[in-house]
Design an enzyme around this catalytic site. Structure first.
Site, PDB file in Angstrom:
ATOM      1  N   LYS A 103       2.831  -1.232   8.824  1.00  0.00           N
ATOM      2  CA  LYS A 103       4.154  -0.607   8.665  1.00  0.00           C
ATOM      3  C   LYS A 103       5.633  -0.459   9.393  1.00  0.00           C
ATOM      4  O   LYS A 103       4.497  -1.220  10.861  1.00  0.00           O
ATOM      5  CB  LYS A 103       3.884   0.570   8.198  1.00  0.00           C
ATOM      6  N   SER A 104       6.552  -1.278   9.077  1.00  0.00           N
ATOM      7  CA  SER A 104       7.150  -1.323   9.773  1.00  0.00           C
ATOM      8  C   SER A 104       8.174  -1.113   8.810  1.00  0.00           C
ATOM      9  O   SER A 104       8.188  -1.577   7.427  1.00  0.00           O
ATOM     10  CB  SER A 104       7.460  -2.708  10.750  1.00  0.00           C
ATOM     11  N   VAL A 105       9.528  -1.155   9.227  1.00  0.00           N
ATOM     12  CA  VAL A 105      10.959  -0.964   7.928  1.00  0.00           C
ATOM     13  C   VAL A 105      12.305  -1.530   9.078  1.00  0.00           C
ATOM     14  O   VAL A 105      13.372  -1.807   8.476  1.00  0.00           O
ATOM     15  CB  VAL A 105      11.579   1.039   8.094  1.00  0.00           C
ATOM     16  N   LYS A 153      -2.867   5.722  -5.342  1.00  0.00           N
ATOM     17  CA  LYS A 153      -3.862   7.008  -4.006  1.00  0.00           C
ATOM     18  C   LYS A 153      -3.576   8.200  -4.811  1.00  0.00           C
ATOM     19  O   LYS A 153      -3.232   8.116  -4.489  1.00  0.00           O
ATOM     20  CB  LYS A 153      -3.917   7.363  -2.783  1.00  0.00           C
ATOM     21  N   ASP A 172       0.922  -0.870   0.040  1.00  0.00           N
ATOM     22  CA  ASP A 172       0.245   0.140  -0.256  1.00  0.00           C
ATOM     23  C   ASP A 172       0.632   1.141   0.355  1.00  0.00           C
ATOM     24  O   ASP A 172       1.663   1.561   0.937  1.00  0.00           O
ATOM     25  CB  ASP A 172      -1.255   0.029   0.818  1.00  0.00           C
ATOM     26  N   TYR A 206       3.440   9.952  -0.736  1.00  0.00           N
ATOM     27  CA  TYR A 206       4.397   9.419   0.559  1.00  0.00           C
ATOM     28  C   TYR A 206       5.592   9.361  -0.274  1.00  0.00           C
ATOM     29  O   TYR A 206       6.463   9.326   0.528  1.00  0.00           O
ATOM     30  CB  TYR A 206       4.073   7.655   0.720  1.00  0.00           C
ATOM     31  N   LEU A 223      -1.837  -0.853  14.109  1.00  0.00           N
ATOM     32  CA  LEU A 223      -1.443  -0.876  15.032  1.00  0.00           C
ATOM     33  C   LEU A 223      -1.438   0.154  15.652  1.00  0.00           C
ATOM     34  O   LEU A 223      -0.235   0.555  17.125  1.00  0.00           O
ATOM     35  CB  LEU A 223      -0.652  -1.302  14.708  1.00  0.00           C
ATOM     36  N   HIS A 227      -7.447   9.572  -1.852  1.00  0.00           N
ATOM     37  CA  HIS A 227      -6.885   9.235  -1.043  1.00  0.00           C
ATOM     38  C   HIS A 227      -7.710   9.727   0.260  1.00  0.00           C
ATOM     39  O   HIS A 227      -7.885   9.074   1.757  1.00  0.00           O
ATOM     40  CB  HIS A 227      -6.056  10.428  -0.718  1.00  0.00           C
ATOM     41  N   ASN A 286       4.726  -9.256  11.954  1.00  0.00           N
ATOM     42  CA  ASN A 286       3.441  -8.904  12.089  1.00  0.00           C
ATOM     43  C   ASN A 286       2.784  -9.701  10.602  1.00  0.00           C
ATOM     44  O   ASN A 286       1.892  -9.356  10.942  1.00  0.00           O
ATOM     45  CB  ASN A 286       3.303  -7.501  11.357  1.00  0.00           C
ATOM     46  N   ARG A 313      10.340  -7.196  12.534  1.00  0.00           N
ATOM     47  CA  ARG A 313       9.218  -6.855  12.874  1.00  0.00           C
ATOM     48  C   ARG A 313       8.277  -6.726  10.985  1.00  0.00           C
ATOM     49  O   ARG A 313       7.165  -7.228  11.721  1.00  0.00           O
ATOM     50  CB  ARG A 313       9.092  -5.360  12.709  1.00  0.00           C
TER      51      ARG A 313
HETATM   52  P1  NAD Z   1       0.711   1.118  12.201  1.00  0.00           P
HETATM   53  O1  NAD Z   1      -0.566   1.061  12.391  1.00  0.00           O
HETATM   54  O2  NAD Z   1       1.229   0.086  11.006  1.00  0.00           O
HETATM   55  O3  NAD Z   1       2.056   1.195  12.306  1.00  0.00           O
HETATM   56  C1  NAD Z   1       3.455   1.458  12.584  1.00  0.00           C
HETATM   57  C2  NAD Z   1       4.812   1.859  13.592  1.00  0.00           C
HETATM   58  O4  NAD Z   1       4.184   0.498  14.750  1.00  0.00           O
HETATM   59  C3  NAD Z   1       5.727   1.578  13.099  1.00  0.00           C
HETATM   60  O5  NAD Z   1       6.041   3.052  12.387  1.00  0.00           O
HETATM   61  C4  NAD Z   1       6.437   0.967  14.270  1.00  0.00           C
HETATM   62  O6  NAD Z   1       7.238   2.340  15.043  1.00  0.00           O
HETATM   63  C5  NAD Z   1       5.325   0.481  15.186  1.00  0.00           C
HETATM   64  N1  NAD Z   1       5.485  -1.255  14.950  1.00  0.00           N
HETATM   65  C6  NAD Z   1       4.920  -2.068  13.713  1.00  0.00           C
HETATM   66  N2  NAD Z   1       5.274  -3.285  14.028  1.00  0.00           N
HETATM   67  C7  NAD Z   1       5.293  -3.712  14.917  1.00  0.00           C
HETATM   68  C8  NAD Z   1       6.347  -4.660  15.845  1.00  0.00           C
HETATM   69  N3  NAD Z   1       5.192  -5.600  15.679  1.00  0.00           N
HETATM   70  N4  NAD Z   1       6.426  -4.556  17.288  1.00  0.00           N
HETATM   71  C9  NAD Z   1       6.101  -2.959  17.778  1.00  0.00           C
HETATM   72  N5  NAD Z   1       5.872  -1.821  16.952  1.00  0.00           N
HETATM   73  C10 NAD Z   1       5.648  -2.103  15.809  1.00  0.00           C
HETATM   74  O7  NAD Z   1       0.727   2.626  11.683  1.00  0.00           O
HETATM   75  P2  NAD Z   1       0.716   3.882   9.506  1.00  0.00           P
HETATM   76  O8  NAD Z   1       2.633   3.147   9.391  1.00  0.00           O
HETATM   77  O9  NAD Z   1       0.290   5.050   9.918  1.00  0.00           O
HETATM   78  O10 NAD Z   1      -0.804   2.790   9.305  1.00  0.00           O
HETATM   79  C11 NAD Z   1      -0.215   1.379   8.351  1.00  0.00           C
HETATM   80  C12 NAD Z   1       0.105   2.193   7.274  1.00  0.00           C
HETATM   81  O11 NAD Z   1      -1.371   2.194   6.506  1.00  0.00           O
HETATM   82  C13 NAD Z   1       0.990   3.255   5.970  1.00  0.00           C
HETATM   83  O12 NAD Z   1       2.049   2.562   6.082  1.00  0.00           O
HETATM   84  C14 NAD Z   1      -0.169   3.616   4.984  1.00  0.00           C
HETATM   85  O13 NAD Z   1       0.471   2.532   4.532  1.00  0.00           O
HETATM   86  C15 NAD Z   1      -1.659   3.009   5.592  1.00  0.00           C
HETATM   87  N6  NAD Z   1      -2.773   4.534   5.819  1.00  0.00           N
HETATM   88  C16 NAD Z   1      -3.428   5.118   4.957  1.00  0.00           C
HETATM   89  C17 NAD Z   1      -3.537   6.524   5.276  1.00  0.00           C
HETATM   90  C18 NAD Z   1      -4.825   6.913   4.636  1.00  0.00           C
HETATM   91  O14 NAD Z   1      -5.203   8.151   4.711  1.00  0.00           O
HETATM   92  N7  NAD Z   1      -5.471   6.726   3.914  1.00  0.00           N
HETATM   93  C19 NAD Z   1      -3.200   7.233   6.681  1.00  0.00           C
HETATM   94  C20 NAD Z   1      -1.958   6.566   6.937  1.00  0.00           C
HETATM   95  C21 NAD Z   1      -1.433   5.284   6.926  1.00  0.00           C
END
Ligand code: NAD
Length: 278
Positions: free
Chosen positions: A232-234, A76, A46, A51, A191, A109, A242, A238
Protein backbone atom coordinates in the site's frame (compact mmCIF):
# COMPACT_ATOMS: atom_id res chain seq x y z
CA UNK A 1 2.72 -0.28 -18.01
CA UNK A 2 3.98 -3.22 -15.93
CA UNK A 3 2.46 -6.65 -16.33
CA UNK A 4 2.64 -8.43 -13.00
CA UNK A 5 3.37 -12.17 -13.10
CA UNK A 6 0.31 -14.28 -12.34
CA UNK A 7 -0.58 -17.08 -9.94
CA UNK A 8 -3.20 -19.73 -10.69
CA UNK A 9 -5.53 -20.46 -7.79
CA UNK A 10 -6.74 -24.00 -6.96
CA UNK A 11 -9.96 -23.44 -8.96
CA UNK A 12 -8.09 -22.33 -12.09
CA UNK A 13 -8.71 -18.60 -11.65
CA UNK A 14 -5.63 -16.54 -12.49
CA UNK A 15 -4.63 -13.51 -10.36
CA UNK A 16 -1.78 -10.99 -10.49
CA UNK A 17 0.98 -11.86 -8.03
CA UNK A 18 1.34 -8.18 -7.09
CA UNK A 19 -1.63 -5.97 -6.27
CA UNK A 20 -2.50 -2.76 -4.45
CA UNK A 21 -3.77 -2.64 -0.86
CA UNK A 22 -5.92 0.21 0.42
CA UNK A 23 -6.13 -0.29 4.20
CA UNK A 24 -6.13 3.10 6.01
CA UNK A 25 -6.78 5.03 2.80
CA UNK A 26 -9.80 7.28 3.49
CA UNK A 27 -12.68 6.83 1.07
CA UNK A 28 -12.23 10.28 -0.48
CA UNK A 29 -8.53 9.56 -1.15
CA UNK A 30 -9.06 6.02 -2.39
CA UNK A 31 -10.25 7.11 -5.84
CA UNK A 32 -7.02 9.02 -6.51
CA UNK A 33 -4.77 6.33 -4.99
CA UNK A 34 -6.41 3.44 -6.86
CA UNK A 35 -6.41 5.61 -10.00
CA UNK A 36 -2.63 6.10 -9.70
CA UNK A 37 -2.18 2.37 -9.13
CA UNK A 38 -4.21 1.45 -12.23
CA UNK A 39 -2.20 3.96 -14.28
CA UNK A 40 1.03 2.45 -12.99
CA UNK A 41 -0.09 -0.99 -14.18
CA UNK A 42 -1.63 -2.59 -11.09
CA UNK A 43 -4.71 -4.65 -11.95
CA UNK A 44 -5.43 -6.26 -8.57
CA UNK A 45 -6.93 -4.19 -5.74
CA UNK A 46 -7.37 -5.39 -2.16
CA UNK A 47 -10.05 -3.68 -0.06
CA UNK A 48 -12.44 -4.75 2.72
CA UNK A 49 -15.80 -3.63 4.07
CA UNK A 50 -14.13 -2.44 7.28
CA UNK A 51 -11.71 -0.18 5.36
CA UNK A 52 -14.74 1.97 4.48
CA UNK A 53 -13.30 2.81 1.07
CA UNK A 54 -15.18 0.44 -1.23
CA UNK A 55 -17.09 3.39 -2.72
CA UNK A 56 -13.94 5.38 -3.54
CA UNK A 57 -12.24 2.22 -4.84
CA UNK A 58 -15.21 1.40 -7.07
CA UNK A 59 -15.22 4.93 -8.49
CA UNK A 60 -11.59 4.57 -9.56
CA UNK A 61 -12.30 1.20 -11.18
CA UNK A 62 -15.20 2.69 -13.16
CA UNK A 63 -13.28 5.85 -14.11
CA UNK A 64 -10.32 3.83 -15.42
CA UNK A 65 -12.32 2.60 -18.40
CA UNK A 66 -10.51 -0.73 -18.08
CA UNK A 67 -12.54 -3.79 -19.08
CA UNK A 68 -13.90 -5.55 -15.97
CA UNK A 69 -12.22 -8.83 -16.93
CA UNK A 70 -8.78 -7.15 -16.75
CA UNK A 71 -9.35 -6.19 -13.11
CA UNK A 72 -9.02 -8.42 -10.05
CA UNK A 73 -10.97 -7.09 -7.07
CA UNK A 74 -10.80 -8.53 -3.57
CA UNK A 75 -12.97 -7.58 -0.61
CA UNK A 76 -13.69 -9.18 2.76
CA UNK A 77 -16.53 -9.89 5.18
CA UNK A 78 -16.00 -8.12 8.50
CA UNK A 79 -16.04 -9.87 11.89
CA UNK A 80 -19.37 -8.40 13.01
CA UNK A 81 -21.07 -9.81 9.87
CA UNK A 82 -19.99 -13.43 10.34
CA UNK A 83 -22.76 -16.05 10.06
CA UNK A 84 -24.54 -17.42 7.00
CA UNK A 85 -27.31 -14.86 6.34
CA UNK A 86 -25.39 -11.85 7.59
CA UNK A 87 -22.44 -12.69 5.33
CA UNK A 88 -24.73 -12.89 2.29
CA UNK A 89 -26.15 -9.48 3.22
CA UNK A 90 -22.66 -8.04 3.81
CA UNK A 91 -21.57 -9.30 0.41
CA UNK A 92 -24.53 -7.60 -1.31
CA UNK A 93 -23.68 -4.35 0.45
CA UNK A 94 -19.99 -4.56 -0.59
CA UNK A 95 -20.92 -5.19 -4.24
CA UNK A 96 -23.29 -2.25 -4.17
CA UNK A 97 -20.64 0.07 -2.72
CA UNK A 98 -18.05 -1.14 -5.23
CA UNK A 99 -20.52 -0.77 -8.08
CA UNK A 100 -19.68 -4.25 -9.34
CA UNK A 101 -21.67 -7.30 -10.47
CA UNK A 102 -19.16 -9.73 -8.99
CA UNK A 103 -15.84 -9.78 -7.13
CA UNK A 104 -12.84 -11.83 -8.10
CA UNK A 105 -12.03 -12.89 -4.56
CA UNK A 106 -14.08 -12.76 -1.36
CA UNK A 107 -12.37 -13.44 1.97
CA UNK A 108 -13.35 -14.06 5.59
CA UNK A 109 -11.35 -11.21 7.16
CA UNK A 110 -10.48 -12.89 10.50
CA UNK A 111 -11.42 -16.35 11.80
CA UNK A 112 -12.63 -15.04 15.20
CA UNK A 113 -12.48 -18.53 16.74
CA UNK A 114 -14.22 -17.25 19.90
CA UNK A 115 -17.40 -16.65 17.82
CA UNK A 116 -17.26 -20.18 16.37
CA UNK A 117 -19.04 -18.95 13.22
CA UNK A 118 -16.33 -19.21 10.58
CA UNK A 119 -17.60 -22.57 9.27
CA UNK A 120 -21.12 -21.23 8.59
CA UNK A 121 -19.57 -18.03 7.21
CA UNK A 122 -17.52 -20.21 4.87
CA UNK A 123 -20.72 -21.96 3.70
CA UNK A 124 -22.08 -18.54 2.71
CA UNK A 125 -18.91 -17.94 0.67
CA UNK A 126 -19.40 -21.34 -0.98
CA UNK A 127 -22.92 -20.22 -1.99
CA UNK A 128 -21.59 -16.94 -3.43
CA UNK A 129 -19.01 -18.93 -5.38
CA UNK A 130 -21.62 -21.41 -6.64
CA UNK A 131 -23.78 -18.48 -7.77
CA UNK A 132 -20.86 -16.97 -9.70
CA UNK A 133 -20.86 -13.78 -7.63
CA UNK A 134 -17.32 -14.40 -6.35
CA UNK A 135 -14.93 -15.99 -8.87
CA UNK A 136 -12.84 -17.36 -6.00
CA UNK A 137 -13.22 -17.54 -2.23
CA UNK A 138 -10.62 -17.58 0.50
CA UNK A 139 -9.75 -16.63 4.04
CA UNK A 140 -7.51 -14.22 5.91
CA UNK A 141 -5.60 -14.60 9.15
CA UNK A 142 -6.43 -18.32 9.41
CA UNK A 143 -4.02 -20.66 11.19
CA UNK A 144 -3.58 -24.36 10.28
CA UNK A 145 -6.08 -25.45 12.97
CA UNK A 146 -8.84 -23.41 11.33
CA UNK A 147 -7.87 -24.46 7.80
CA UNK A 148 -7.98 -28.09 8.96
CA UNK A 149 -11.46 -27.61 10.38
CA UNK A 150 -12.73 -26.16 7.09
CA UNK A 151 -11.19 -29.15 5.29
CA UNK A 152 -12.95 -31.58 7.64
CA UNK A 153 -16.37 -29.92 7.67
CA UNK A 154 -16.77 -28.34 4.22
CA UNK A 155 -16.21 -29.27 0.59
CA UNK A 156 -14.16 -26.30 -0.64
CA UNK A 157 -10.49 -25.63 0.04
CA UNK A 158 -9.86 -21.85 0.33
CA UNK A 159 -8.10 -20.55 -2.79
CA UNK A 160 -5.90 -18.29 -0.70
CA UNK A 161 -5.07 -17.26 2.86
CA UNK A 162 -4.10 -13.60 3.33
CA UNK A 163 -1.85 -13.30 6.38
CA UNK A 164 0.65 -10.95 7.96
CA UNK A 165 3.96 -11.78 6.33
CA UNK A 166 7.20 -9.80 5.93
CA UNK A 167 10.90 -10.48 6.58
CA UNK A 168 10.49 -10.38 10.37
CA UNK A 169 7.43 -12.70 10.30
CA UNK A 170 8.05 -15.25 7.57
CA UNK A 171 5.29 -17.73 8.51
CA UNK A 172 7.30 -20.85 7.55
CA UNK A 173 4.93 -23.37 9.12
CA UNK A 174 1.83 -21.80 7.62
CA UNK A 175 3.43 -21.54 4.18
CA UNK A 176 4.32 -25.23 4.32
CA UNK A 177 0.70 -26.08 5.16
CA UNK A 178 -0.49 -23.91 2.25
CA UNK A 179 1.92 -25.60 -0.20
CA UNK A 180 0.75 -29.04 0.87
CA UNK A 181 -2.95 -28.15 0.48
CA UNK A 182 -2.89 -25.94 -2.66
CA UNK A 183 -3.69 -22.73 -0.81
CA UNK A 184 -1.95 -19.61 -2.15
CA UNK A 185 -0.15 -17.46 0.45
CA UNK A 186 -0.94 -13.76 0.23
CA UNK A 187 1.17 -11.38 2.35
CA UNK A 188 -0.45 -8.45 4.13
CA UNK A 189 1.79 -5.66 5.39
CA UNK A 190 4.39 -7.07 2.97
CA UNK A 191 6.64 -4.04 3.65
CA UNK A 192 6.22 -4.37 7.40
CA UNK A 193 3.98 -1.26 7.27
CA UNK A 194 6.96 0.80 6.11
CA UNK A 195 8.54 0.62 9.56
CA UNK A 196 11.93 -0.67 10.79
CA UNK A 197 12.46 -3.34 8.14
CA UNK A 198 12.94 -0.73 5.40
CA UNK A 199 15.95 0.60 7.34
CA UNK A 200 17.44 -2.83 8.07
CA UNK A 201 21.15 -2.91 7.11
CA UNK A 202 20.90 -6.41 5.55
CA UNK A 203 18.09 -5.24 3.26
CA UNK A 204 19.98 -1.98 2.63
CA UNK A 205 23.14 -3.78 1.49
CA UNK A 206 21.18 -5.99 -0.90
CA UNK A 207 19.34 -2.95 -2.26
CA UNK A 208 22.58 -1.11 -2.87
CA UNK A 209 24.11 -4.06 -4.70
CA UNK A 210 21.13 -4.30 -7.05
CA UNK A 211 20.67 -0.54 -7.46
CA UNK A 212 17.14 -0.86 -6.02
CA UNK A 213 15.27 0.47 -2.99
CA UNK A 214 14.70 -1.55 0.22
CA UNK A 215 10.96 -1.74 -0.60
CA UNK A 216 11.72 -3.21 -4.02
CA UNK A 217 14.09 -5.80 -2.52
CA UNK A 218 11.46 -6.92 0.00
CA UNK A 219 8.74 -7.16 -2.65
CA UNK A 220 11.10 -9.14 -4.89
CA UNK A 221 11.83 -11.51 -1.98
CA UNK A 222 8.08 -12.15 -1.60
CA UNK A 223 7.62 -12.80 -5.32
CA UNK A 224 10.52 -15.26 -5.41
CA UNK A 225 9.06 -17.12 -2.40
CA UNK A 226 5.80 -17.46 -4.36
CA UNK A 227 3.75 -15.09 -2.21
CA UNK A 228 1.07 -12.80 -3.59
CA UNK A 229 1.80 -9.25 -2.34
CA UNK A 230 -0.42 -6.19 -1.93
CA UNK A 231 1.77 -3.24 -0.88
CA UNK A 232 0.00 0.00 0.00
CA UNK A 233 1.03 3.59 -0.66
CA UNK A 234 -0.81 6.79 -1.50
CA UNK A 235 2.32 8.44 -2.94
CA UNK A 236 2.39 8.14 -6.75
CA UNK A 237 6.18 7.71 -6.97
CA UNK A 238 6.11 4.89 -4.38
CA UNK A 239 3.11 3.30 -6.05
CA UNK A 240 5.21 3.11 -9.25
CA UNK A 241 8.34 2.03 -7.38
CA UNK A 242 6.51 -0.88 -5.76
CA UNK A 243 5.41 -2.39 -9.07
CA UNK A 244 8.77 -1.87 -10.77
CA UNK A 245 10.14 -5.18 -9.47
CA UNK A 246 9.84 -7.61 -12.38
CA UNK A 247 13.18 -6.91 -14.09
CA UNK A 248 15.71 -8.01 -11.49
CA UNK A 249 16.26 -11.07 -9.32
CA UNK A 250 17.70 -11.80 -5.89
CA UNK A 251 20.27 -14.58 -5.83
CA UNK A 252 20.44 -17.47 -3.36
CA UNK A 253 22.74 -15.58 -1.02
CA UNK A 254 20.33 -12.61 -0.91
CA UNK A 255 17.39 -14.93 -0.21
CA UNK A 256 19.37 -16.66 2.56
CA UNK A 257 20.32 -13.34 4.16
CA UNK A 258 16.69 -12.23 4.25
CA UNK A 259 15.64 -15.64 5.63
CA UNK A 260 17.92 -14.82 8.55
CA UNK A 261 15.83 -11.77 9.51
CA UNK A 262 12.85 -13.83 10.73
CA UNK A 263 12.16 -13.08 14.38
CA UNK A 264 8.51 -14.19 14.40
CA UNK A 265 7.46 -10.68 15.45
CA UNK A 266 3.92 -9.59 14.58
CA UNK A 267 2.94 -5.99 13.87
CA UNK A 268 -0.77 -6.87 14.02
CA UNK A 269 -2.80 -8.98 16.45
CA UNK A 270 -2.46 -12.72 16.88
CA UNK A 271 -5.52 -14.09 15.03
CA UNK A 272 -6.42 -16.33 17.99
CA UNK A 273 -6.66 -13.29 20.25
CA UNK A 274 -8.00 -10.70 17.82
CA UNK A 275 -11.10 -9.25 19.41
CA UNK A 276 -12.02 -6.31 17.23
CA UNK A 277 -15.70 -6.65 16.39
CA UNK A 278 -17.03 -3.10 15.99
P1 NAD B 1 2.57 -2.29 3.85
O1 NAD B 1 3.53 -3.29 4.38
O2 NAD B 1 2.10 -2.40 2.44
O3 NAD B 1 3.23 -0.85 4.11
C1 NAD B 1 2.60 0.32 3.70
C2 NAD B 1 3.37 1.53 4.22
O4 NAD B 1 4.75 1.41 3.86
C3 NAD B 1 2.89 2.83 3.56
O5 NAD B 1 1.84 3.39 4.30
C4 NAD B 1 4.13 3.68 3.58
O6 NAD B 1 4.29 4.29 4.84
C5 NAD B 1 5.24 2.66 3.41
N1 NAD B 1 5.68 2.48 2.01
C6 NAD B 1 5.01 1.93 0.97
N2 NAD B 1 5.77 1.90 -0.13
C7 NAD B 1 6.96 2.42 0.21
C8 NAD B 1 8.16 2.65 -0.51
N3 NAD B 1 8.29 2.30 -1.79
N4 NAD B 1 9.19 3.21 0.16
C9 NAD B 1 9.09 3.57 1.46
N5 NAD B 1 7.98 3.36 2.20
C10 NAD B 1 6.92 2.81 1.58
O7 NAD B 1 1.36 -2.21 4.90
P2 NAD B 1 -0.20 -2.41 4.93
O8 NAD B 1 -0.93 -1.30 4.29
O9 NAD B 1 -0.50 -2.74 6.35
O10 NAD B 1 -0.48 -3.75 4.09
C11 NAD B 1 -0.77 -3.78 2.72
C12 NAD B 1 -2.20 -4.19 2.47
O11 NAD B 1 -2.49 -5.45 3.08
C13 NAD B 1 -3.25 -3.27 3.12
O12 NAD B 1 -3.38 -2.04 2.44
C14 NAD B 1 -4.46 -4.15 3.06
O13 NAD B 1 -4.99 -4.17 1.75
C15 NAD B 1 -3.86 -5.50 3.42
N6 NAD B 1 -4.00 -5.82 4.87
C16 NAD B 1 -4.81 -6.84 5.22
C17 NAD B 1 -4.99 -7.18 6.56
C18 NAD B 1 -5.87 -8.33 6.91
O14 NAD B 1 -6.17 -8.51 8.10
N7 NAD B 1 -6.32 -9.12 5.97
C19 NAD B 1 -4.32 -6.46 7.56
C20 NAD B 1 -3.47 -5.42 7.18
C21 NAD B 1 -3.31 -5.11 5.84
Amino acid sequence: MSDAPTITLNNGVVMPQLGFGVWQVPDDEATAAVGHALEAGYRSIDTAAVYENEVGTGRALAASGLPREELFVTTKVWNSEQGYDSTLRAFDASLERLGLEYVDLYLIHWPMPMFDTYVETWRALEKLYADGRARAIGVSNFKPAQLRRLAEETATVPALNQVELHPTLQQGELRAYHREHSVVTEAWSPLGQGKDILADPVIGAIAERHGRTPAQVILRWHLQLGNVVIPKSVTPSRIRENINVFDFALDEADMASIAGLDTGTRLGPDPDEMDWRG
